[in-house]
Design a protein around this motif. Sequence first.
Motif, mmCIF file in Angstrom:
data_model
loop_
_atom_site.group_PDB
_atom_site.id
_atom_site.type_symbol
_atom_site.label_atom_id
_atom_site.label_comp_id
_atom_site.label_asym_id
_atom_site.label_seq_id
_atom_site.Cartn_x
_atom_site.Cartn_y
_atom_site.Cartn_z
ATOM 1 N N ASN A 1 0.795 -1.223 0.000
ATOM 2 C CA ASN A 1 0.000 0.000 0.000
ATOM 3 C C ASN A 1 0.827 1.273 0.000
ATOM 4 O O ASN A 1 1.509 1.580 -0.962
ATOM 5 N N ALA A 2 0.748 2.041 1.097
ATOM 6 C CA ALA A 2 1.373 3.360 1.150
ATOM 7 C C ALA A 2 2.897 3.281 1.029
ATOM 8 O O ALA A 2 3.512 4.123 0.377
ATOM 9 N N PHE B 1 -0.995 7.334 -3.571
ATOM 10 C CA PHE B 1 -0.645 7.497 -2.156
ATOM 11 C C PHE B 1 -1.682 8.359 -1.450
ATOM 12 O O PHE B 1 -2.129 8.036 -0.343
ATOM 13 N N THR C 1 -4.873 6.337 -1.044
ATOM 14 C CA THR C 1 -4.699 5.327 0.006
ATOM 15 C C THR C 1 -4.755 5.978 1.372
ATOM 16 O O THR C 1 -5.406 5.472 2.290
ATOM 17 N N LYS C 2 -4.091 7.113 1.515
ATOM 18 C CA LYS C 2 -4.045 7.818 2.790
ATOM 19 C C LYS C 2 -5.432 8.342 3.172
ATOM 20 O O LYS C 2 -5.851 8.225 4.320
#
Length: 171
Positions: A84-85, A157, A160-161
Motif C-alpha cells: 500500500n502506502a 498514495f 490510500t491515505k
Amino acid sequence: MQGLIAAKKRVDKVMEWLCVAILGVMAALLVCQTAAQQFFGGSGAHAEAVFQSLFVWMVMHGSVYVLSLKERLDVSVLKVRLKNAALLAAEALTGVCLLLFVCVVVIYGGYVLAVQAASDSAGLGIPAAVVCSAIPISGGFTLFYAVYYTALAVDGFKKTKSNGQSAEHAG
C-alpha cells in the motif's frame, strides 16, 4: 490527472509510430543495401551510416517506449515486501530519482554532447549532432513518463491515505 492520462495515451501513440517508422526505414535500408551489394557490386557505406544512426535512434526511443509500458527492470523484492502506502512512497521516490537523472544526465548531458559533436559520422555527411540529438529528445519523452508515473504514485498514495483516514474516522 485525467489530462495527464490522455496526454500519456497520445505520447504512447507517437512513440509507437516513431519506433515503427524507424524500424521500417531500417528494414528498407537493409534490403536496399543487400540488393546493391549482390546485384550491382556497389558498396553500402552510405546506407550503413544511415542504418547506424537510425539504430541509435531506435535504441533510445525503444527504451523510452518500454519505460512507458512499465516493462523496465524493477526491484521485485520491494514489490513483495512493501504494501500500500509504503509501496507507493517507494514508487514516488523512484520517480523523483528518475526525474533528477533524466534532467541532469540525459537531457542536459545529451544536449551538451549534441552541441559539441562537430564531426560527421564516418565522413558520409551525417552530422554527429543528428545522431547525438536522439539522447536529449528521448530524454524529453522519458521525463514525461517519469512525471506521469510519479504523479500516478503520488495520486495513489493520497487516495490510500485518505481512504485509511476516512476508515479510521468512521470507526
